[in-house]
Design a protein around this motif. Structure first.
Motif, PDB file in Angstrom:
ATOM      1  N   TYR A  21      56.409  16.249  93.193  1.00 47.19           N
ATOM      2  CA  TYR A  21      57.767  16.645  92.788  1.00 47.19           C
ATOM      3  C   TYR A  21      57.712  17.916  91.939  1.00 47.19           C
ATOM      4  CZ  TYR A  21      62.495  15.958  90.867  1.00 47.19           C
ATOM      5  OH  TYR A  21      63.808  16.099  90.494  1.00 47.19           O
ATOM      6  N   SER A  22      56.762  17.971  91.028  1.00 46.66           N
ATOM      7  CA  SER A  22      56.608  19.128  90.156  1.00 46.66           C
ATOM      8  C   SER A  22      56.168  20.363  90.946  1.00 46.66           C
ATOM      9  CB  SER A  22      55.589  18.823  89.062  1.00 46.66           C
ATOM     10  OG  SER A  22      56.022  17.745  88.276  1.00 46.66           O
ATOM     11  N   ALA A  23      55.250  20.168  91.892  1.00 48.53           N
ATOM     12  CA  ALA A  23      54.789  21.281  92.717  1.00 48.53           C
ATOM     13  C   ALA A  23      55.937  21.862  93.541  1.00 48.53           C
ATOM     14  CB  ALA A  23      53.645  20.825  93.632  1.00 48.53           C
ATOM     15  N   ILE A  24      56.771  20.995  94.089  1.00 51.15           N
ATOM     16  CA  ILE A  24      57.923  21.464  94.874  1.00 51.15           C
ATOM     17  C   ILE A  24      58.798  22.374  94.023  1.00 51.15           C
ATOM     18  CG2 ILE A  24      60.072  20.723  95.989  1.00 51.15           C
ATOM     19  CD1 ILE A  24      58.458  18.118  96.793  1.00 51.15           C
ATOM     20  N   ALA A  25      59.077  21.946  92.792  1.00 55.32           N
ATOM     21  CA  ALA A  25      59.917  22.749  91.892  1.00 55.32           C
ATOM     22  C   ALA A  25      59.232  24.064  91.523  1.00 55.32           C
ATOM     23  CB  ALA A  25      60.247  21.949  90.633  1.00 55.32           C
ATOM     24  N   CYS A  26      57.965  24.004  91.163  1.00 52.68           N
ATOM     25  CA  CYS A  26      57.232  25.197  90.741  1.00 52.68           C
ATOM     26  C   CYS A  26      57.105  26.193  91.893  1.00 52.68           C
ATOM     27  CB  CYS A  26      55.850  24.813  90.216  1.00 52.68           C
ATOM     28  SG  CYS A  26      54.927  26.196  89.527  1.00 52.68           S
TER      29      CYS A  26
END
Length: 133
Positions: A21-26
């Motif tokens: 989820y964090s990678a998608i946002a970043c």
């Protein structure tokens, strides 16, 4: 089909959901900062893999926990493109090892397969991020 797993593996799967989820946002942020269309395209493809991983790992989470995950952003994505590439490269490399550990601990063949496949994707992503540095 029995998806019973131990508490450590439950925590690891939860951590994996948050990581994806964090990678998608970043990576969405990196796409906006990318200086060329070539870099935008590469990061977009990586981000699409992360979205696929997020959906697959979330499905495992739902099978194991019998509830929807409530993903949250972990870590802070840098505000400069070159710093973001370094951050993404290091994160992808750490994730390769983490996913191999999950695959090695998993008793169910589907979970093992999914995390081994995701680890291979993450290694490929690291190479792409390295090539843009």
């Amino acid at each position: 089909m029995d998806f019973t797993i131990d508490q450590k593996l439950e925590k690891d799967i939860s951590k994996a959901v948050n990581g994806e989820y964090s990678a998608i946002a970043c990576y969405g942020k990196l796409i906006e900062m990318a200086p060329s269309e070539r870099e935008k395209k590469i990061i977009r493809e990586i981000r699409n893999d992360e979205i696929r991983h997020f959906h697959h790992i979330s499905a495992i989470y739902m099978l194991v926990m019998n509830m929807q995950p409530e993903p949250r952003i972990v870590g802070k994505c840098p505000n400069h493109f070159t710093d973001g590439l370094k951050f993404a490269f290091e994160d992808e490399q750490e994730t390769v090892d983490f996913y191999h550990e999950i695959a090695d601990k998993a008793q169910h063949h589907y979970i093992r397969h999914l995390f081994r496949r995701a680890a291979a994707d993450e290694q490929n992503h690291a190479v792409w991020f390295l090539s843009m540095m």
